[in-house]
Design a protein around this motif. Structure first.
Motif, PDB file in Angstrom:
ATOM      1  N   SER A  56       0.816  -1.215   0.000  1.00 30.37           N
ATOM      2  CA  SER A  56       0.000   0.000   0.000  1.00 30.37           C
ATOM      3  C   SER A  56       0.851   1.267   0.000  1.00 30.37           C
ATOM      4  CB  SER A  56      -0.951   0.003   1.193  1.00 30.37           C
ATOM      5  OG  SER A  56      -0.234  -0.063   2.406  1.00 30.37           O
ATOM      6  N   GLN A  57       1.967   1.261   0.712  1.00 30.10           N
ATOM      7  CA  GLN A  57       2.821   2.439   0.746  1.00 30.10           C
ATOM      8  C   GLN A  57       3.468   2.690  -0.608  1.00 30.10           C
ATOM      9  OE1 GLN A  57       2.858   4.355   3.461  1.00 30.10           O
ATOM     10  NE2 GLN A  57       4.048   5.877   2.313  1.00 30.10           N
ATOM     11  N   LEU A  58       3.939   1.629  -1.247  1.00 29.16           N
ATOM     12  CA  LEU A  58       4.519   1.739  -2.582  1.00 29.16           C
ATOM     13  C   LEU A  58       3.467   2.202  -3.582  1.00 29.16           C
ATOM     14  CD1 LEU A  58       7.043   1.298  -4.322  1.00 29.16           C
ATOM     15  CD2 LEU A  58       6.300  -1.076  -4.655  1.00 29.16           C
ATOM     16  N   PHE A  59       2.233   1.744  -3.387  1.00 29.03           N
ATOM     17  CA  PHE A  59       1.140   2.141  -4.281  1.00 29.03           C
ATOM     18  C   PHE A  59       0.873   3.646  -4.162  1.00 29.03           C
ATOM     19  CE2 PHE A  59      -3.494   2.338  -5.367  1.00 29.03           C
ATOM     20  CZ  PHE A  59      -3.368   1.965  -6.689  1.00 29.03           C
ATOM     21  N   ARG A  60       0.936   4.179  -2.952  1.00 30.82           N
ATOM     22  CA  ARG A  60       0.734   5.611  -2.754  1.00 30.82           C
ATOM     23  C   ARG A  60       1.812   6.419  -3.478  1.00 30.82           C
ATOM     24  NH1 ARG A  60      -2.639   7.365   1.515  1.00 30.82           N
ATOM     25  NH2 ARG A  60      -3.627   5.635   2.648  1.00 30.82           N
ATOM     26  N   TYR A  61       3.064   5.974  -3.409  1.00 33.40           N
ATOM     27  CA  TYR A  61       4.142   6.647  -4.140  1.00 33.40           C
ATOM     28  C   TYR A  61       3.900   6.569  -5.652  1.00 33.40           C
ATOM     29  CZ  TYR A  61       6.981   7.036   0.115  1.00 33.40           C
ATOM     30  OH  TYR A  61       7.453   7.360   1.369  1.00 33.40           O
ATOM     31  N   HIS A  62       3.391   5.429  -6.066  1.00 37.65           N
ATOM     32  CA  HIS A  62       3.079   5.229  -7.484  1.00 37.65           C
ATOM     33  C   HIS A  62       2.016   6.228  -7.949  1.00 37.65           C
ATOM     34  CE1 HIS A  62       2.580   3.187 -11.280  1.00 37.65           C
ATOM     35  NE2 HIS A  62       1.342   2.805 -10.999  1.00 37.65           N
ATOM     36  N   LEU A  63       0.998   6.462  -7.135  1.00 36.92           N
ATOM     37  CA  LEU A  63      -0.062   7.410  -7.482  1.00 36.92           C
ATOM     38  C   LEU A  63       0.479   8.834  -7.586  1.00 36.92           C
ATOM     39  CD1 LEU A  63      -3.085   6.143  -5.331  1.00 36.92           C
ATOM     40  CD2 LEU A  63      -2.630   5.729  -7.759  1.00 36.92           C
ATOM     41  N   LYS A  64       1.422   9.186  -6.710  1.00 36.23           N
ATOM     42  CA  LYS A  64       2.030  10.512  -6.779  1.00 36.23           C
ATOM     43  C   LYS A  64       2.796  10.694  -8.088  1.00 36.23           C
ATOM     44  CE  LYS A  64       2.492  11.293  -1.793  1.00 36.23           C
ATOM     45  NZ  LYS A  64       3.426  11.504  -0.658  1.00 36.23           N
ATOM     46  N   ALA A  65       3.492   9.644  -8.513  1.00 38.94           N
ATOM     47  CA  ALA A  65       4.232   9.706  -9.784  1.00 38.94           C
ATOM     48  C   ALA A  65       3.267   9.849 -10.962  1.00 38.94           C
ATOM     49  CB  ALA A  65       5.083   8.448  -9.942  1.00 38.94           C
ATOM     50  N   ILE A  66       2.125   9.157 -10.877  1.00 37.97           N
ATOM     51  CA  ILE A  66       1.114   9.261 -11.934  1.00 37.97           C
ATOM     52  C   ILE A  66       0.602  10.689 -12.049  1.00 37.97           C
ATOM     53  CG2 ILE A  66      -1.268   8.626 -12.536  1.00 37.97           C
ATOM     54  CD1 ILE A  66      -0.634   5.812 -11.440  1.00 37.97           C
ATOM     55  N   LYS A  67       0.319  11.307 -10.916  1.00 37.57           N
ATOM     56  CA  LYS A  67      -0.183  12.684 -10.934  1.00 37.57           C
ATOM     57  C   LYS A  67       0.843  13.623 -11.546  1.00 37.57           C
ATOM     58  CE  LYS A  67      -2.572  16.092  -8.113  1.00 37.57           C
ATOM     59  NZ  LYS A  67      -3.141  16.389  -6.775  1.00 37.57           N
ATOM     60  N   GLU A  68       2.103  13.434 -11.232  1.00 38.86           N
ATOM     61  CA  GLU A  68       3.165  14.279 -11.785  1.00 38.86           C
ATOM     62  C   GLU A  68       3.315  14.060 -13.287  1.00 38.86           C
ATOM     63  OE1 GLU A  68       6.729  13.471  -9.639  1.00 38.86           O
ATOM     64  OE2 GLU A  68       5.992  14.337  -7.757  1.00 38.86           O
ATOM     65  N   ASP A  69       3.213  12.798 -13.733  1.00 33.15           N
ATOM     66  CA  ASP A  69       3.377  12.479 -15.158  1.00 33.15           C
ATOM     67  C   ASP A  69       2.156  12.875 -15.984  1.00 33.15           C
ATOM     68  OD1 ASP A  69       5.870  11.410 -14.653  1.00 33.15           O
ATOM     69  OD2 ASP A  69       5.138   9.344 -14.500  1.00 33.15           O
ATOM     70  N   GLY A  70       0.967  12.822 -15.369  1.00 32.69           N
ATOM     71  CA  GLY A  70      -0.259  13.149 -16.084  1.00 32.69           C
ATOM     72  C   GLY A  70      -0.907  11.967 -16.761  1.00 32.69           C
ATOM     73  N   TYR A  71      -0.332  10.782 -16.592  1.00 35.79           N
ATOM     74  CA  TYR A  71      -0.917   9.577 -17.178  1.00 35.79           C
ATOM     75  C   TYR A  71      -0.541   8.373 -16.320  1.00 35.79           C
ATOM     76  CZ  TYR A  71       3.780   8.533 -18.953  1.00 35.79           C
ATOM     77  OH  TYR A  71       5.118   8.261 -19.043  1.00 35.79           O
ATOM     78  N   ALA A  72      -1.294   7.280 -16.497  1.00 40.77           N
ATOM     79  CA  ALA A  72      -1.021   6.043 -15.762  1.00 40.77           C
ATOM     80  C   ALA A  72      -0.740   4.917 -16.740  1.00 40.77           C
ATOM     81  CB  ALA A  72      -2.218   5.672 -14.878  1.00 40.77           C
TER      82      ALA A  72
END
Length: 250
Positions: free
Chosen positions: A169-185
């Motif tokens: 779950s913690q790694l997933f939260r970091y992943h979501l932050k990277a998605i927001k910065e990149d603008g895509y998933a």
């Protein structure tokens, strides 16, 4: 005079029928398909637009189903299956194209276009999946307000669908932050082995209301072409948002 009026009316009805049949059509395409001069085609399209029979988004004209059917109006509001701009991008990318939104801790499909990219894939519309399993769901999660995101994540257990599914779950939260910065998933076979997905958010009033994505066999989506695909999806996302806004104003 009467004959001229009847001729103009007939041409107008033919143009209206053509716009209805097409999933978005430009002035040039109307001219070509109906062998009309630019001035005549423009005059007919503008008149139909002024009468609210059709509407225009960027350079394309769409049939206003909302004017003719209350049932269609409700469908547009609820699941957006009547949106037309999605077809242009499915045909351009030649990949299965998806639109959907958040429903609790699930992601629900509201539009699916598969080859030959001319009609919706009704059997997949309404399908649900855990929101964390796909690029579609992740890109929506990434753009939620912190409080809302925390509430959702606290309700979810990251149960794996494939060996590639996020389980920390913690790694997933970091992943979501990277998605927001990149603008895509990017979904790297996290839901289905052999399938990759790229998704971008659809914004309305600066709030993410949906996700727009393509999915294809892993060999068609490499890490080298993800950004290129995401850029094209971004243009599609803006067109979809404009169409939703235009339909709701009718």
């Amino acid at each position: 005079m009467a004959n001229n009026q009847l001729s103009t009316l007939k041409k107008g009805l033919i143009v209206l029928e053509l716009v209805k049949q097409m999933q978005g059509i430009t002035l040039a395409e109307v001219m070509e398909k109906l062998k009309l001069s630019k001035s005549t085609a423009f005059r007919l399209l503008t008149t139909l637009e002024d009468m609210n029979y059709i509407y225009k988004i960027q350079s394309q004209y769409f049939f206003n189903f909302k004017l003719f059917s209350k049932e269609e109006t409700e469908r547009q509001k609820n699941d957006w299956t009547s949106l037309r701009s999605i077809y242009q991008f499915a045909q351009s990318l030649q990949m299965s194209t998806y639109l959907g939104k958040l429903d609790g801790t699930d992601f629900i499909m509201t539009q699916v276009i598969n080859e030959p990219y001319l009609h919706p894939t009704d059997k997949e519309i309404g399908n649900r999946s855990r929101v964390y399993l796909s690029a579609l769901g992740k890109v929506i999660l990434a753009h939620l307000e912190e409080e809302e995101l925390n509430k959702l994540l606290n309700r979810m257990a990251l149960e794996p669908a494939t060996p590639n599914t996020f389980q920390d779950s913690q790694l997933f939260r970091y992943h979501l932050k990277a998605i927001k910065e990149d603008g895509y998933a990017f979904d790297d076979e996290e839901r289905n082995i052999g399938i990759r997905c790229v998704a971008v958010p659809v914004f309305r009033d600066k709030k993410g209301i949906a996700a727009f994505a393509i999915a294809a066999p892993a060999v068609q989506i490499s890490r080298r072409n993800i950004k290129q695909i995401a850029t094209k999806l971004g243009a599609g996302s803006k067109a979809i948002a404009e169409e939703i806004e235009a339909l709701e104003k009718k």
